[in-house]
Design a protein around this motif. Structure first.
Motif, PDB file in Angstrom:
ATOM      1  N   UNK A   1       0.910  -1.294   0.154  1.00 40.01           N
ATOM      2  CA  UNK A   1       0.110   0.013  -0.051  1.00 40.01           C
ATOM      3  C   UNK A   1       0.993   1.243  -0.040  1.00 40.01           C
ATOM      4  N   UNK A   2       1.795   1.284   0.770  1.00 44.07           N
ATOM      5  CA  UNK A   2       2.887   2.376   0.983  1.00 44.07           C
ATOM      6  C   UNK A   2       3.515   2.370  -0.476  1.00 44.07           C
ATOM      7  N   UNK A   3       3.806   1.604  -0.857  1.00 44.23           N
ATOM      8  CA  UNK A   3       4.564   1.673  -2.323  1.00 44.23           C
ATOM      9  C   UNK A   3       3.961   2.229  -3.374  1.00 44.23           C
ATOM     10  N   UNK A   4       2.334   2.034  -3.351  1.00 51.76           N
ATOM     11  CA  UNK A   4       1.621   2.637  -4.217  1.00 51.76           C
ATOM     12  C   UNK A   4       1.004   4.015  -3.583  1.00 51.76           C
ATOM     13  N   UNK A   5       1.616   4.620  -2.713  1.00 49.28           N
ATOM     14  CA  UNK A   5       1.255   5.898  -2.234  1.00 49.28           C
ATOM     15  C   UNK A   5       0.181   5.975  -1.251  1.00 49.28           C
ATOM     16  N   UNK A   6      -0.580   4.646  -0.846  1.00 47.28           N
ATOM     17  CA  UNK A   6      -1.575   4.844   0.125  1.00 47.28           C
ATOM     18  C   UNK A   6      -1.134   4.580   1.718  1.00 47.28           C
ATOM     19  N   UNK A   7      -1.248   5.563   2.495  1.00 50.14           N
ATOM     20  CA  UNK A   7      -0.986   5.219   3.786  1.00 50.14           C
ATOM     21  C   UNK A   7      -2.070   4.451   4.318  1.00 50.14           C
ATOM     22  N   UNK A   8      -2.187   3.126   4.762  1.00 47.04           N
ATOM     23  CA  UNK A   8      -3.211   2.374   5.103  1.00 47.04           C
ATOM     24  C   UNK A   8      -3.843   2.718   6.531  1.00 47.04           C
ATOM     25  N   UNK A   9      -3.045   3.489   7.453  1.00 47.48           N
ATOM     26  CA  UNK A   9      -3.428   3.663   8.852  1.00 47.48           C
ATOM     27  C   UNK A   9      -3.941   5.020   8.773  1.00 47.48           C
ATOM     28  N   UNK A  10      -5.120   5.322   9.384  1.00 44.24           N
ATOM     29  CA  UNK A  10      -5.722   6.696   9.452  1.00 44.24           C
ATOM     30  C   UNK A  10      -4.736   7.483  10.495  1.00 44.24           C
TER      31      UNK A  10
END
Length: 256
Positions: free
Chosen positions: A103-112
């Motif tokens: 997720x982080x590699x694709x630019x999404x921070x999964x934890x709010x």
């Protein structure tokens, strides 16, 4: 309307506490991205949420063995069914944390609650190291893992309790990933289609209470299980090294 600075001290403390635990919103830079990008990140966080729920269920399985029969009804590979609950938990953790990295590699921070992906990486990398240290035990490498020679019947149960209590925090990660998925979803749809379940006041209250348990109750139970596990190792060392009845008697007196 009175400003925050003119409020009574108790109300001022509550106001600051509420603002500190309120759910962070996505930045304007993030919400200005194309809808397809936001939707893709929403899907990534949604998958991450349920992978962490799987970790939580596996942690519960370590604490409550009867749950194993329920989980196996979903259909697991034959090689998976022969593994211990601890090994299944470690596999679930590896998959969930690896997905967080994706997720982080694709630019999404999964934890709010995380501001940057680096905060999550800083948490996950030590876990991966600890899991790799436990590989000799999982693979039964008796030459380099001294704990395998302990034959006490409670050994497996205590080892499961240590890991089970340690990864109960995955329910908190499930909530945070769900909140982030909602944030991305609400950023790419119009108001009538927006949802607020994981980000509701009730969910945030449950999240806060669970966080308090993560940093107080769960570690206490895990430490107790660790100490009980250590006593097994000490007892084994005493019988094999000293072989003294008196020493064993003193040891059990100290343990009680």
């Amino acid at each position: 309307m009175l400003s925050v600075e003119r409020l009574a001290p108790s109300k001022l403390v509550m106001s600051r506490l509420t603002s500190s635990i309120s759910l962070p919103a996505l930045s304007s830079k993030e919400t200005s991205k194309p809808r397809s990008t936001l939707l893709g990140k929403c899907i990534l966080c949604f998958i991450a949420a349920w992978l962490h729920m799987h970790v939580f269920l596996r942690a519960l399985e370590c604490l409550t063995p009867w749950l194993a029969n329920v989980l196996e009804k979903f259909g697991m590979p034959v090689w998976y069914e022969t593994m211990t609950s601890v090994s299944k938990l470690e596999i679930a953790v590896s998959i969930a944390y690896s997905w967080d990295m994706i997720c982080i590699a694709f630019g999404a921070v999964p934890y709010s609650r995380a501001r940057r992906g680096g905060e999550i990486i800083g948490h996950h990398v030590p876990i991966f190291i600890f899991l790799s240290i436990g590989l000799p035990y999982d693979l039964s490498w008796t030459k380099i893992e001294p704990a395998l020679v302990i034959t006490a019947p409670k050994k497996a149960k205590l080892f499961a309790l240590i890991n089970g209590w340690g990864f109960m925090s995955s329910f908190n990660e499930f909530i945070m990933c769900s909140q982030q998925a909602e944030n991305y979803w609400n950023a790419c749809v119009s108001h009538p289609f927006q949802i607020k379940i994981a980000g509701s006041t009730l969910s945030q209250f449950i999240e806060l209470v669970f966080k308090l348990c993560i940093f107080s109750i769960f570690p206490a139970f895990s430490v107790i299980a660790c100490l009980r596990y250590d006593t097994l190792a000490w007892a084994h060392a005493a019988t094999t090294t000293f072989g003294s009845r008196l020493f064993i008697t003193l040891f059990h007196m100290l343990r009680s």
